[in-house]
Design a protein around this motif. Sequence first.
Motif, PDB file in Angstrom:
ATOM      1  N   ASP A 184      42.009 -23.182 -47.451  1.00  0.00           N
ATOM      2  CA  ASP A 184      42.809 -23.818 -48.710  1.00  0.00           C
ATOM      3  C   ASP A 184      42.743 -22.564 -49.609  1.00  0.00           C
ATOM      4  O   ASP A 184      41.523 -21.950 -50.064  1.00  0.00           O
ATOM      5  N   HIS A 185      43.933 -22.117 -49.972  1.00  0.00           N
ATOM      6  CA  HIS A 185      44.137 -21.088 -50.862  1.00  0.00           C
ATOM      7  C   HIS A 185      43.524 -21.268 -52.274  1.00  0.00           C
ATOM      8  O   HIS A 185      43.014 -20.481 -52.680  1.00  0.00           O
ATOM      9  N   GLU A 186      43.654 -22.595 -52.761  1.00  0.00           N
ATOM     10  CA  GLU A 186      43.500 -22.739 -54.109  1.00  0.00           C
ATOM     11  C   GLU A 186      42.019 -23.209 -54.247  1.00  0.00           C
ATOM     12  O   GLU A 186      41.143 -22.971 -55.173  1.00  0.00           O
ATOM     13  N   GLU A 187      41.147 -23.535 -53.142  1.00  0.00           N
ATOM     14  CA  GLU A 187      39.665 -23.778 -53.058  1.00  0.00           C
ATOM     15  C   GLU A 187      38.981 -22.388 -52.923  1.00  0.00           C
ATOM     16  O   GLU A 187      38.149 -22.296 -53.507  1.00  0.00           O
ATOM     17  N   GLU A 188      39.454 -21.570 -51.798  1.00  0.00           N
ATOM     18  CA  GLU A 188      38.807 -20.456 -51.524  1.00  0.00           C
ATOM     19  C   GLU A 188      39.738 -19.536 -51.184  1.00  0.00           C
ATOM     20  O   GLU A 188      40.132 -19.472 -50.006  1.00  0.00           O
ATOM     21  N   ALA A 189      40.363 -18.526 -52.036  1.00  0.00           N
ATOM     22  CA  ALA A 189      41.219 -17.405 -51.479  1.00  0.00           C
ATOM     23  C   ALA A 189      40.600 -16.265 -50.704  1.00  0.00           C
ATOM     24  O   ALA A 189      41.494 -15.707 -50.186  1.00  0.00           O
ATOM     25  N   ILE A 190      39.268 -15.983 -50.733  1.00  0.00           N
ATOM     26  CA  ILE A 190      38.899 -14.801 -50.024  1.00  0.00           C
ATOM     27  C   ILE A 190      37.620 -15.565 -49.606  1.00  0.00           C
ATOM     28  O   ILE A 190      36.822 -15.895 -50.405  1.00  0.00           O
ATOM     29  N   HIS A 191      37.206 -15.014 -48.361  1.00  0.00           N
ATOM     30  CA  HIS A 191      36.034 -15.061 -47.746  1.00  0.00           C
ATOM     31  C   HIS A 191      35.467 -13.564 -47.195  1.00  0.00           C
ATOM     32  O   HIS A 191      36.104 -12.908 -46.557  1.00  0.00           O
ATOM     33  N   SER A 192      34.186 -13.416 -47.796  1.00  0.00           N
ATOM     34  CA  SER A 192      33.676 -12.312 -47.793  1.00  0.00           C
ATOM     35  C   SER A 192      32.436 -12.294 -46.638  1.00  0.00           C
ATOM     36  O   SER A 192      31.606 -13.136 -46.912  1.00  0.00           O
ATOM     37  N   LEU A 193      32.673 -11.586 -45.630  1.00  0.00           N
ATOM     38  CA  LEU A 193      31.471 -11.532 -44.475  1.00  0.00           C
ATOM     39  C   LEU A 193      30.841 -10.188 -44.177  1.00  0.00           C
ATOM     40  O   LEU A 193      31.680  -9.054 -44.625  1.00  0.00           O
ATOM     41  N   VAL A 194      29.921  -9.956 -43.593  1.00  0.00           N
ATOM     42  CA  VAL A 194      29.416  -8.819 -43.196  1.00  0.00           C
ATOM     43  C   VAL A 194      29.204  -8.636 -41.527  1.00  0.00           C
ATOM     44  O   VAL A 194      28.740  -9.546 -41.034  1.00  0.00           O
ATOM     45  N   LEU A 195      30.106  -7.785 -41.143  1.00  0.00           N
ATOM     46  CA  LEU A 195      30.323  -7.573 -39.731  1.00  0.00           C
ATOM     47  C   LEU A 195      29.430  -6.550 -39.134  1.00  0.00           C
ATOM     48  O   LEU A 195      29.034  -5.307 -39.853  1.00  0.00           O
ATOM     49  N   ILE A 196      28.668  -7.000 -38.376  1.00  0.00           N
ATOM     50  CA  ILE A 196      27.561  -5.872 -37.639  1.00  0.00           C
ATOM     51  C   ILE A 196      27.981  -5.652 -36.304  1.00  0.00           C
ATOM     52  O   ILE A 196      28.198  -6.514 -35.423  1.00  0.00           O
ATOM     53  N   ALA A 197      27.978  -4.311 -35.978  1.00  0.00           N
ATOM     54  CA  ALA A 197      27.928  -3.831 -34.567  1.00  0.00           C
ATOM     55  C   ALA A 197      26.877  -3.261 -33.989  1.00  0.00           C
ATOM     56  O   ALA A 197      26.153  -2.371 -34.719  1.00  0.00           O
ATOM     57  N   TYR A 198      26.369  -3.515 -32.943  1.00  0.00           N
ATOM     58  CA  TYR A 198      25.024  -3.114 -32.359  1.00  0.00           C
ATOM     59  C   TYR A 198      25.257  -2.486 -30.983  1.00  0.00           C
ATOM     60  O   TYR A 198      26.234  -3.099 -30.215  1.00  0.00           O
TER      61      TYR A 198
END
Length: 704
Positions: free
Chosen positions: A160-174
């Motif tokens: 939902d754009h109005e509820e949460e426009a951006i989701h920030s995550l930390v991507l880890i490669a191992y």
Amino acid sequence: MEKGSLVGNIAKDLGLDAKELSGHIVSPGRTPYFALNYNNGHLQTAERIDREEICGQLEKCILNFEIIVVDSMKIYGFGVEIAYINDHDPTFQSEKLVINITENTALGSQFPLLEAQDPDIGNNSMQGYKFSNNSHFSLLLQTTVKGKQNAKIVLEKPLDHEEEAIHSLVLIAYNGGVPARSGTAQLHISVLDANANAPIFNQHIYEVMLREDLPIGTNVITLTASDRDEGTNKNMKYSFVKIMERASQIFHLDTNTGEITLLGSLDYEDSSLHEIDVQIQDGRGLLDTSTLMIFVTDLNDNVPGLEIMSLIHGIPDNSPPMTEVALLKIEDQDSAENAEIACSVPSNLPFQLTQSYGNYYSLMTTRALDREQVAAYNITVTATDHGSPPLSTSVVVPLEILDTNDNPPHFLQSVYTTYLMENNPRGTSIFSLKASDPDSGENSRITYSILEGNISDSPLSSSISINSETGIVYGLLSFDYEYFQEIQFWVKAQDGGSPPVNSNVSVTVFILDQNDNAPQILYPSPPIDGSTGTELAPCSSEPGYLVTKVVAVDADSGQNAWLSYQLTKATEPGLFTLGLHTGEIRKARFLLEKDALKQSLVVLVKDNGQPALSASVTVTVVLANRIPEILSDLSSVSAPIDPPSDLTFFLLVAVAFVSCFFLTFLLVLLVIRLHKQRNSQLFQSRSVNANGVPVSQFVGIDGV
């Protein structure tokens, strides 16, 4: 590993002494990462080795090289496998990744993430991804055919754009190293309004075949994508997402049209495949990705490489066939039939090429070489590939044939014959001989010597000598033809090789006669007391009667011994004749009353030399009819009596005649006896004086 680290003991592995490894290391097309310690035979690292830089993603990284032993031209091939370690962290192309998703996207939709890079291989390579907890998204890992891990995010809960426009995550490669290494990136997921549509490539994979000789500016391919949005949302931009540094210098992408053109030159030998990830993004940030596979086809654009790795500049001319003279390395950077090479040498030369090891070829002799025929060769080795059109290269291998002492000296004549006039001055040059030797240097330096022998029981060295350098023969004595007529000996010519080689030749020196001996009169022999020889002849003898014969010899030979007889003085000229060549004294006419009973003849014996030599003898001929008369004539010859002047003298004569009448008879008998004895002595004298003189010199023209 640090520079200078021990890799292995080469000398021990090969069973060789460290000193036998006097050669060099050949690393084809690479930096020389290894060095050979000639003191102990150890193989050591010459540089720090980065496996990923050398071999990339190859499962096995083996560095191949050769050690060439120069002296023996032997080649030993080696391979050193570089073991990998986990020395790299996984890295993302960007520390911040942005993904745009519309809010009406269906649940379960998957969105690919940009791949993290880890140059390590095997367990040390990329093993997976993970990111921080989020109720809207989950992480899906997929393994490709090549074994790579691709990560995608899956929509698990409506957005939902109005509820949460951006989701920030930390991507880890191992990765899977021990210990494991990892890399991180910030992942921002933007939620867009429902009316946004993402652009889509027309193909998920593009494949293009390109010739490596295409010029710069050639169109490679034009990427196409579609977007259902209108207006500015439909403005799409093309970009490279994942591209190697080398490929980025070759290909150019027009961001507006999607046209890819050549920015640099293609080279099959550098890379036969370029794999590029491309991206299309519209004005609202929605994107799609595709993979571009560019295959480069090989052309015959590389001339075969031909290099002399080891060379023997000279070989002895007695070297056996299959003697190795050079080691050559032949290679072609092209592929398939363009890299197939045929090597050749001129067919008229006694050499051939034999494959020794890998791309190494040995240049060998096909037969024994002879320096005296050809002293040096310039061998042209040609390498030609099987491309179309074929390319070739050549190299000239110089080879000198070293001389060995395999040829004996050779005399210009098989037998030498010369002539020398007798009475030569001591030390005079008799003649000269010459020998040649086709070898070179010391092997062709000839010295002459006379083989020892005897001349009439005397050492040969006391009579003749030879100059050891020039071959001139000298006479040490003044030779006498009457002593010996010829000299036979052998001359040895020996070269200066090691060991030396020699040959001999027979030499005959004929001594020529000079007129150096005057005729010797054998009969009548000159009386010792100075008196003349006396011959007896009857007065009544007819013309032609043989009175006596003058016999003479000459120690010379030939025309120098041809004798002629001349009557130079006579008491009564014309009474006697003398044979010119026989020496016979004969009556020429009857005796006249006026002729004296005693005739004195002077005979000159002369040879035919130049100048002529002569001898003379006086012959007395007494003429009488009976022996008493002859005896009285002889008495008168020896003791002439003047006519008596008075009566007393006549009386004495009468007494003497009466007294000696009886004694006369006895005297006649004694004279006859003495005459026979004298003839016997004459014959004995002839046989003694003629000893050692050729019979032909005693025989007259008429055979007497």
